[in-house]
Design a protein around this motif. Structure first.
Motif, PDB file in Angstrom:
ATOM      1  N   GLU A  63       0.833  -1.204   0.000  1.00  0.00           N
ATOM      2  CA  GLU A  63       0.000   0.000   0.000  1.00  0.00           C
ATOM      3  C   GLU A  63       0.863   1.247   0.000  1.00  0.00           C
ATOM      4  OE1 GLU A  63      -2.876  -0.411   3.155  1.00  0.00           O
ATOM      5  OE2 GLU A  63      -4.215  -1.463   1.775  1.00  0.00           O
ATOM      6  N   ALA A  64       1.802   1.245  -0.926  1.00  0.00           N
ATOM      7  CA  ALA A  64       2.711   2.389  -1.047  1.00  0.00           C
ATOM      8  C   ALA A  64       3.272   2.449  -2.465  1.00  0.00           C
ATOM      9  CB  ALA A  64       3.860   2.262  -0.053  1.00  0.00           C
ATOM     10  N   TRP A  65       3.661   3.668  -2.864  1.00  0.00           N
ATOM     11  CA  TRP A  65       4.314   3.837  -4.157  1.00  0.00           C
ATOM     12  C   TRP A  65       5.737   3.320  -4.074  1.00  0.00           C
ATOM     13  CZ3 TRP A  65       1.612   4.881  -8.342  1.00  0.00           C
ATOM     14  CH2 TRP A  65       0.403   5.554  -8.215  1.00  0.00           C
ATOM     15  N   GLN A  66       6.128   2.553  -5.080  1.00  0.00           N
ATOM     16  CA  GLN A  66       7.475   2.018  -5.149  1.00  0.00           C
ATOM     17  C   GLN A  66       8.144   2.512  -6.425  1.00  0.00           C
ATOM     18  OE1 GLN A  66       8.706  -0.304  -2.605  1.00  0.00           O
ATOM     19  NE2 GLN A  66       6.958   0.752  -1.719  1.00  0.00           N
ATOM     20  N   ILE A  67       9.453   2.690  -6.358  1.00  0.00           N
ATOM     21  CA  ILE A  67      10.187   3.174  -7.523  1.00  0.00           C
ATOM     22  C   ILE A  67      10.355   2.039  -8.526  1.00  0.00           C
ATOM     23  CG2 ILE A  67      12.361   4.156  -8.335  1.00  0.00           C
ATOM     24  CD1 ILE A  67      12.680   5.302  -5.461  1.00  0.00           C
ATOM     25  N   VAL A  68      10.057   2.367  -9.776  1.00  0.00           N
ATOM     26  CA  VAL A  68      10.200   1.377 -10.842  1.00  0.00           C
ATOM     27  C   VAL A  68      11.671   1.038 -11.037  1.00  0.00           C
ATOM     28  CG1 VAL A  68       9.951   1.013 -13.339  1.00  0.00           C
ATOM     29  CG2 VAL A  68       8.109   2.096 -12.040  1.00  0.00           C
ATOM     30  N   ARG A  69      11.956  -0.251 -11.222  1.00  0.00           N
ATOM     31  CA  ARG A  69      13.316  -0.682 -11.536  1.00  0.00           C
ATOM     32  C   ARG A  69      13.369  -1.139 -12.976  1.00  0.00           C
ATOM     33  NH1 ARG A  69      16.618  -2.295  -7.081  1.00  0.00           N
ATOM     34  NH2 ARG A  69      15.594  -1.888  -5.108  1.00  0.00           N
ATOM     35  N   ASP A  70      14.388  -0.665 -13.674  1.00  0.00           N
ATOM     36  CA  ASP A  70      14.595  -1.063 -15.058  1.00  0.00           C
ATOM     37  C   ASP A  70      15.972  -1.685 -15.144  1.00  0.00           C
ATOM     38  OD1 ASP A  70      14.533  -1.418 -17.735  1.00  0.00           O
ATOM     39  OD2 ASP A  70      14.458   0.701 -18.261  1.00  0.00           O
ATOM     40  N   ASP A  71      16.023  -3.000 -15.324  1.00  0.00           N
ATOM     41  CA  ASP A  71      17.303  -3.706 -15.345  1.00  0.00           C
ATOM     42  C   ASP A  71      18.087  -3.483 -14.062  1.00  0.00           C
ATOM     43  OD1 ASP A  71      17.318  -5.242 -17.547  1.00  0.00           O
ATOM     44  OD2 ASP A  71      18.398  -3.850 -18.834  1.00  0.00           O
ATOM     45  N   GLY A  72      17.391  -3.410 -12.930  1.00  0.00           N
ATOM     46  CA  GLY A  72      18.066  -3.242 -11.649  1.00  0.00           C
ATOM     47  C   GLY A  72      18.341  -1.807 -11.279  1.00  0.00           C
ATOM     48  N   ASP A  73      18.176  -0.895 -12.251  1.00  0.00           N
ATOM     49  CA  ASP A  73      18.398   0.517 -11.945  1.00  0.00           C
ATOM     50  C   ASP A  73      17.096   1.167 -11.518  1.00  0.00           C
ATOM     51  OD1 ASP A  73      21.093   0.480 -12.589  1.00  0.00           O
ATOM     52  OD2 ASP A  73      20.691   0.840 -14.716  1.00  0.00           O
ATOM     53  N   LYS A  74      17.122   1.823 -10.367  1.00  0.00           N
ATOM     54  CA  LYS A  74      15.936   2.533  -9.920  1.00  0.00           C
ATOM     55  C   LYS A  74      15.720   3.770 -10.779  1.00  0.00           C
ATOM     56  CE  LYS A  74      15.510   1.318  -5.056  1.00  0.00           C
ATOM     57  NZ  LYS A  74      15.510   1.849  -3.676  1.00  0.00           N
ATOM     58  N   GLN A  75      14.486   3.888 -11.278  1.00  0.00           N
ATOM     59  CA  GLN A  75      14.147   5.075 -12.064  1.00  0.00           C
ATOM     60  C   GLN A  75      13.707   6.172 -11.099  1.00  0.00           C
ATOM     61  OE1 GLN A  75      14.660   4.709 -15.595  1.00  0.00           O
ATOM     62  NE2 GLN A  75      15.628   2.964 -14.587  1.00  0.00           N
ATOM     63  N   ALA A  76      14.676   6.649 -10.306  1.00  0.00           N
ATOM     64  CA  ALA A  76      14.354   7.528  -9.182  1.00  0.00           C
ATOM     65  C   ALA A  76      14.307   8.992  -9.582  1.00  0.00           C
ATOM     66  CB  ALA A  76      15.368   7.333  -8.066  1.00  0.00           C
ATOM     67  N   GLY A  77      14.813   9.324 -10.759  1.00  0.00           N
ATOM     68  CA  GLY A  77      14.798  10.723 -11.167  1.00  0.00           C
ATOM     69  C   GLY A  77      15.665  11.574 -10.263  1.00  0.00           C
ATOM     70  N   ASN A  78      15.269  12.817 -10.077  1.00  0.00           N
ATOM     71  CA  ASN A  78      16.019  13.761  -9.259  1.00  0.00           C
ATOM     72  C   ASN A  78      15.468  13.773  -7.836  1.00  0.00           C
ATOM     73  OD1 ASN A  78      17.135  15.966  -7.991  1.00  0.00           O
ATOM     74  ND2 ASN A  78      16.913  17.330  -9.737  1.00  0.00           N
ATOM     75  N   PRO A  79      16.280  13.396  -6.828  1.00  0.00           N
ATOM     76  CA  PRO A  79      15.777  13.329  -5.456  1.00  0.00           C
ATOM     77  C   PRO A  79      15.327  14.686  -4.922  1.00  0.00           C
ATOM     78  CG  PRO A  79      18.170  13.032  -5.506  1.00  0.00           C
ATOM     79  CD  PRO A  79      17.699  12.991  -6.931  1.00  0.00           C
ATOM     80  N   HIS A  80      15.797  15.757  -5.531  1.00  0.00           N
ATOM     81  CA  HIS A  80      15.424  17.091  -5.052  1.00  0.00           C
ATOM     82  C   HIS A  80      14.245  17.673  -5.824  1.00  0.00           C
ATOM     83  CE1 HIS A  80      18.984  16.961  -2.622  1.00  0.00           C
ATOM     84  NE2 HIS A  80      19.736  16.764  -3.673  1.00  0.00           N
ATOM     85  N   CYS A  81      13.763  16.902  -6.787  1.00  0.00           N
ATOM     86  CA  CYS A  81      12.640  17.360  -7.603  1.00  0.00           C
ATOM     87  C   CYS A  81      11.373  17.393  -6.762  1.00  0.00           C
ATOM     88  CB  CYS A  81      12.462  16.409  -8.787  1.00  0.00           C
ATOM     89  SG  CYS A  81      11.076  16.807  -9.839  1.00  0.00           S
ATOM     90  N   LEU A  82      10.515  18.366  -7.063  1.00  0.00           N
ATOM     91  CA  LEU A  82       9.236  18.456  -6.341  1.00  0.00           C
ATOM     92  C   LEU A  82       8.191  17.510  -6.935  1.00  0.00           C
ATOM     93  CD1 LEU A  82       9.031  22.309  -5.793  1.00  0.00           C
ATOM     94  CD2 LEU A  82       9.576  20.541  -4.117  1.00  0.00           C
ATOM     95  N   HIS A  83       8.524  16.883  -8.028  1.00  0.00           N
ATOM     96  CA  HIS A  83       7.697  15.866  -8.695  1.00  0.00           C
ATOM     97  C   HIS A  83       6.306  16.374  -9.093  1.00  0.00           C
ATOM     98  CE1 HIS A  83      10.875  13.199  -7.878  1.00  0.00           C
ATOM     99  NE2 HIS A  83      10.614  13.026  -6.602  1.00  0.00           N
ATOM    100  N   GLU A  84       6.138  16.409 -10.369  1.00  0.00           N
ATOM    101  CA  GLU A  84       4.857  16.760 -10.973  1.00  0.00           C
ATOM    102  C   GLU A  84       4.327  15.486 -11.599  1.00  0.00           C
ATOM    103  OE1 GLU A  84       2.165  19.972 -12.266  1.00  0.00           O
ATOM    104  OE2 GLU A  84       4.135  20.313 -11.380  1.00  0.00           O
TER     105      GLU A  84
END
Ligand SMILES: [Zn+2]
Length: 63
Positions: free
Chosen positions: A27-48
């Motif tokens: 019951e939580a959002w999880q970061i997508v993994r692509d070939d073991g790499d987390k598609q985490a984007g920019n940790p400082h992004c405010l996320h839209e």
């Protein structure tokens, strides 16, 4: 009456490209993994989050 109502199960940040999916058991959002790499984007992004593209209130077959 078998219409299935779904909540969004995936979302992508329009700013940094972070990708997440909804894990029903956690019951939580999880970061997508692509070939073991987390598609985490920019940790400082405010996320839209762009969830409109993947949000389908009713599941339809499109094949
Ligand atoms: Zn972001």
């Amino acid at each position: 009456m078998s219409a299935e109502v779904r909540a969004p199960t995936a979302r992508v940040c329009e700013r940094c490209g972070r990708e997440e999916y909804w894990d029903e058991s956690l019951e939580a959002w999880q970061i997508v993994r692509d070939d073991g790499d987390k598609q985490a984007g920019n940790p400082h992004c405010l996320h839209e989050w762009d969830i409109n593209g993947t949000f389908n209130p009713v599941v339809e077959r499109s094949d």
